[in-house]
Design an enzyme around this catalytic site. Sequence first.
Site, PDB file in Angstrom:
ATOM      1  N   HIS A  65       0.851  -1.316  -0.171  1.00  7.59           N
ATOM      2  CA  HIS A  65      -0.014   0.003  -0.147  1.00  7.59           C
ATOM      3  C   HIS A  65       0.732   1.446  -0.022  1.00  7.59           C
ATOM      4  O   HIS A  65       2.047   1.246   0.407  1.00  7.59           O
ATOM      5  CB  HIS A  65      -1.012   0.063   1.232  1.00  7.59           C
ATOM      6  CG  HIS A  65      -2.196  -1.250   1.398  1.00  7.59           C
ATOM      7  ND1 HIS A  65      -1.721  -2.365   1.681  1.00  7.59           N
ATOM      8  CD2 HIS A  65      -3.500  -1.058   0.666  1.00  7.59           C
ATOM      9  CE1 HIS A  65      -2.779  -3.127   1.517  1.00  7.59           C
ATOM     10  NE2 HIS A  65      -3.689  -2.319   1.053  1.00  7.59           N
ATOM     11  N   MET A 102       7.816  -4.429   5.041  1.00  4.91           N
ATOM     12  CA  MET A 102       8.533  -4.360   3.691  1.00  4.91           C
ATOM     13  C   MET A 102       9.258  -3.039   3.317  1.00  4.91           C
ATOM     14  O   MET A 102      10.059  -2.907   2.685  1.00  4.91           O
ATOM     15  CB  MET A 102       7.296  -4.407   2.685  1.00  4.91           C
ATOM     16  CG  MET A 102       6.517  -5.804   2.661  1.00  4.91           C
ATOM     17  SD  MET A 102       7.445  -7.240   2.723  1.00  4.91           S
ATOM     18  CE  MET A 102       8.510  -6.844   1.145  1.00  4.91           C
ATOM     19  N   GLU A 103       8.697  -1.667   3.929  1.00  2.00           N
ATOM     20  CA  GLU A 103       9.291  -0.825   3.645  1.00  2.00           C
ATOM     21  C   GLU A 103      10.775  -0.919   4.381  1.00  2.00           C
ATOM     22  O   GLU A 103      11.846  -0.542   3.705  1.00  2.00           O
ATOM     23  CB  GLU A 103       8.673   0.635   4.344  1.00  2.00           C
ATOM     24  CG  GLU A 103       7.313   0.847   3.631  1.00  2.00           C
ATOM     25  CD  GLU A 103       6.499   0.263   3.694  1.00  2.00           C
ATOM     26  OE1 GLU A 103       5.252   0.101   2.589  1.00  2.00           O
ATOM     27  OE2 GLU A 103       6.337  -0.971   4.444  1.00  2.00           O
ATOM     28  N   ASP A 117      27.401  -0.816  -5.046  1.00  2.00           N
ATOM     29  CA  ASP A 117      27.531  -0.068  -6.314  1.00  2.00           C
ATOM     30  C   ASP A 117      28.785   1.128  -6.078  1.00  2.00           C
ATOM     31  O   ASP A 117      29.553   1.109  -6.989  1.00  2.00           O
ATOM     32  CB  ASP A 117      26.271   0.566  -6.600  1.00  2.00           C
ATOM     33  CG  ASP A 117      26.748   1.598  -7.907  1.00  2.00           C
ATOM     34  OD1 ASP A 117      26.894   0.882  -8.919  1.00  2.00           O
ATOM     35  OD2 ASP A 117      26.368   2.695  -7.428  1.00  2.00           O
TER      36      ASP A 117
END
Length: 332
Positions: A65, A102-103, A117
Amino acid sequence: MFDVSHKPDSARAAVAQATLRVANPDTIRIIRGEAKSPKGNVIEAARVSGIIAAKRTSDILPYCHVIPIDFVRIDFSFPDKNDDLVLIDCEVKSVWKTGVEMEALTGATIAALTVYDMVKPADDSMQIGSIKLLHKRGGLSDAISQTSSSIGLHEKTSKKILEVAVLVMSDSRSEQEDRSGRVIVDKLQLSPWKNSLKIVYYKVIPDEKNLIELELRRLCDEKKVDLILTSGGTGIGPRDVTPEATMEVIDTEMKGISEALRAHGQRRTPASMLSRSVAGIRRETIIVNLPGSIRAASESLDVLFPTIFHAFDVLRGYGHRIAHEGGDNPHV
């Protein structure tokens, strides 16, 4: 995508962790900022990217959401005994209807990828290891955990199950025709806390103030039920007398409950402002007026439970300690 529109807002928090393993000690020095990095400050870039990722999780995970994020924190640690290990923690907080695990996981993951990276021109042997949820707080699972261990079920009390009575006020409906009361009964019997509740009484009676008072007193004083949920008679019609009858019966009003029910309903139905429902205590029984509308009665239960369980611990003299094991609550 799950429908969470019926849920009340609540404080949510989660912490996730990503691990990064580095074989070359010089790489750790680059990450720490002790040696020159090919692309600049590694930790600051990773921290910013992790924060952005946590805030944009719903853009990349289709069933997440869109939620208001109130706080994101990205921390880096280097365990002294493991010169080859970098730990990246992401903490997320929100006051909303659904969790933020999930965040937190996304923030930790993207922060780890950013470190990789930034440093890969100097060392491409790095490995991103486990990405895991350390803990979360708030929401249904947290409430179930608290309920099973304490609320209304304190080990010192002899009463392990709350006895519930459902009383429907209606001039036009019989028990065979009633739907709002049945919705209340069915929803409680299918709820996550069904093993902590027992429906011991269900009845439909006319909208007669004296009759309502009599029935409430009998349920409190003779049957000694723990919780009475009424449905109907809370509006502004000439026959809506449930609040008046309830006020005659209770010893102490619990305004916070009725305010919470109205606030929840107002965000869904403008007519909720017309509700006059009240809640209160008579001896050791709590009485809560719910609306007569099927939908409104069902949505009210989403607000009432599981917090109402804690009221019984307080009512029985066990105080606020149990509900505050995860931290102090300044509002109680």
